[in-house]
Design an enzyme around this catalytic site. Sequence first.
Site, PDB file in Angstrom:
ATOM      1  N   TYR A  81      42.949  28.386   6.806  1.00  0.00           N
ATOM      2  CA  TYR A  81      43.012  28.447   5.349  1.00  0.00           C
ATOM      3  C   TYR A  81      41.700  28.025   4.704  1.00  0.00           C
ATOM      4  O   TYR A  81      41.487  28.251   3.518  1.00  0.00           O
ATOM      5  CB  TYR A  81      44.179  27.589   4.810  1.00  0.00           C
ATOM      6  CG  TYR A  81      45.557  28.119   5.197  1.00  0.00           C
ATOM      7  CD1 TYR A  81      45.695  29.125   6.132  1.00  0.00           C
ATOM      8  CD2 TYR A  81      46.711  27.600   4.627  1.00  0.00           C
ATOM      9  CE1 TYR A  81      46.940  29.604   6.501  1.00  0.00           C
ATOM     10  CE2 TYR A  81      47.968  28.068   4.979  1.00  0.00           C
ATOM     11  CZ  TYR A  81      48.067  29.072   5.919  1.00  0.00           C
ATOM     12  OH  TYR A  81      49.315  29.541   6.277  1.00  0.00           O
ATOM     13  N   LYS A 138      48.610  26.902  20.047  1.00  0.00           N
ATOM     14  CA  LYS A 138      48.678  28.206  20.721  1.00  0.00           C
ATOM     15  C   LYS A 138      47.549  28.200  21.758  1.00  0.00           C
ATOM     16  O   LYS A 138      46.657  29.059  21.766  1.00  0.00           O
ATOM     17  CB  LYS A 138      48.523  29.334  19.682  1.00  0.00           C
ATOM     18  CG  LYS A 138      48.716  30.735  20.223  1.00  0.00           C
ATOM     19  CD  LYS A 138      50.143  31.073  20.625  1.00  0.00           C
ATOM     20  CE  LYS A 138      50.191  32.433  21.303  1.00  0.00           C
ATOM     21  NZ  LYS A 138      51.530  32.742  21.879  1.00  0.00           N
ATOM     22  N   ASP A 163      54.907  29.950  19.046  1.00  0.00           N
ATOM     23  CA  ASP A 163      55.963  30.975  19.081  1.00  0.00           C
ATOM     24  C   ASP A 163      57.244  30.391  19.668  1.00  0.00           C
ATOM     25  O   ASP A 163      58.348  30.596  19.161  1.00  0.00           O
ATOM     26  CB  ASP A 163      55.502  32.235  19.838  1.00  0.00           C
ATOM     27  CG  ASP A 163      54.815  31.929  21.164  1.00  0.00           C
ATOM     28  OD1 ASP A 163      54.535  30.747  21.457  1.00  0.00           O
ATOM     29  OD2 ASP A 163      54.559  32.889  21.924  1.00  0.00           O
ATOM     30  N   ASP A 181      52.405  25.339   7.933  1.00  0.00           N
ATOM     31  CA  ASP A 181      52.875  26.069   6.757  1.00  0.00           C
ATOM     32  C   ASP A 181      54.105  26.898   7.143  1.00  0.00           C
ATOM     33  O   ASP A 181      55.141  26.865   6.469  1.00  0.00           O
ATOM     34  CB  ASP A 181      51.736  26.982   6.264  1.00  0.00           C
ATOM     35  CG  ASP A 181      52.066  27.692   4.959  1.00  0.00           C
ATOM     36  OD1 ASP A 181      52.934  27.197   4.215  1.00  0.00           O
ATOM     37  OD2 ASP A 181      51.450  28.736   4.677  1.00  0.00           O
ATOM     38  N   ASP A 200      58.455  25.948   6.492  1.00  0.00           N
ATOM     39  CA  ASP A 200      59.390  26.829   5.784  1.00  0.00           C
ATOM     40  C   ASP A 200      60.632  27.063   6.649  1.00  0.00           C
ATOM     41  O   ASP A 200      61.762  27.042   6.161  1.00  0.00           O
ATOM     42  CB  ASP A 200      58.744  28.194   5.473  1.00  0.00           C
ATOM     43  CG  ASP A 200      58.070  28.235   4.109  1.00  0.00           C
ATOM     44  OD1 ASP A 200      57.572  27.182   3.664  1.00  0.00           O
ATOM     45  OD2 ASP A 200      58.034  29.310   3.488  1.00  0.00           O
TER      46      ASP A 200
HETATM   47  C1  IPM Z   1      52.623  25.597   0.863  1.00  0.00           C
HETATM   48  C2  IPM Z   1      52.235  26.916   0.260  1.00  0.00           C
HETATM   49  C3  IPM Z   1      50.737  26.972   0.091  1.00  0.00           C
HETATM   50  C4  IPM Z   1      50.113  26.776   1.461  1.00  0.00           C
HETATM   51  C5  IPM Z   1      50.192  28.248  -0.578  1.00  0.00           C
HETATM   52  C6  IPM Z   1      50.835  28.491  -1.910  1.00  0.00           C
HETATM   53  C7  IPM Z   1      48.688  28.221  -0.706  1.00  0.00           C
HETATM   54  O1  IPM Z   1      52.711  27.957   1.035  1.00  0.00           O
HETATM   55  O2  IPM Z   1      52.303  24.555   0.286  1.00  0.00           O
HETATM   56  O3  IPM Z   1      53.227  25.602   1.930  1.00  0.00           O
HETATM   57  O4  IPM Z   1      49.997  27.736   2.214  1.00  0.00           O
HETATM   58  O5  IPM Z   1      49.760  25.658   1.780  1.00  0.00           O
HETATM   59 MG    MG Z   2      54.045  27.343   2.560  1.00  0.00          MG
END
Ligand code: IPM
Ligand code: MG
Length: 359
Positions: free
Chosen positions: A143, A193, A225, A249, A253
Amino acid sequence: MSTFNIAVLPGDGIGPEVMEQAIKVIRVIEEKTGNSFMLHEAKIGGCAIDAAGEPLPSQTLELCKKCDAVMLGAVGGPKWDTLPGNKRPEAGLLAIRAGLGLFANLRPAVIYDALKDASPLKQEIISGGVDIMVVRELTGGMYFGERGRVKTCDKGEAAFDTETYSELEVERIARLGFETAMKRSRKLMSVDKANVLESSRLWREVVIKLSAEYPEVELSHMYVDNAAMQLVRNPRQFDVIVTTNMFGDILSDEASMITGSIGMLPSASLGSGKAGLYEPIHGSAPDIAGQNKANPIATILSAAMMMRYSLGMEDAAKDIEAAVARVLEKGYRTGDIASFGCQVVGTAEMGTLICEEIK
Ligand code: IPM
Ligand code: MG
């Protein structure tokens, strides 16, 4: 009694409405504890682009640097999706994390008893409870690596993003992983990885080297993975996960959904000092913005994390967390976590219910 300065950056989409609920909670804690909170609002993301032409105006960053902590809602929306990468709302989020030196991101994924039905996983998989802490590296890796476009010989284009990690970057996040594990069940899972990526091979080497300083911690390694698969197969095998920016990230989620909804997960971004940035892990959800439908719990729990990690107010943090659990036990739900027989309430009502419970 102390006075704390807090920068409040509601951002875009549902950001302002969920932030409003967290502020209500902060005011209740203020009353209850006698500490005072000076809240300073500023812009970030799309609203900052509209007002000042850039996703992270320098006034916002300067304000945040002077505060004890930062509360952030969410950034982004379709209106700004066609802007070039470094001008997008998300660039503001990356810039504030880097600008404040917040290299570590703690993302706890906990299943509330009352919400077991909301998890998409079978009861037998989650019935013993799930309590995972994802420690995500936040200011390095893909990133923040070099990226760009180049012309190819067939007159087309190619694009690249690079993943770079230095030993220092890996060591400081791994150390936080080990320290976090020491405070919990002393199990640490490093996710990489390393079967493909050189940056992951260095990551693993550094983590193994550091483990000599933490002989009580049982360290294991998993490819990303496999980790994604194991998280849904048997999430109970995980306690603390330490991983790169991108893998963290994605896995956070996934972990959030195991708990029932991404609307439940808070996060704390920390650097070497006490100041930190607190935000829900969900995004700006433009499709439901302004409709009093969003779940404010992730932002309210982020305020609890702020009390814990930046303000030294562990009791207040526990108070907020317990209030959230009780409101859920009483059967109140926002739409994202609603199930049969529950009382569905809006964003503002959920905020008020949690405030009442804290009082
Ligand atoms: C998060 C979000 C951010 C990230 C995006 C919006 C830049 O997905 O905080 O997880 O990837 O860090
Ligand atoms: Mg995110």
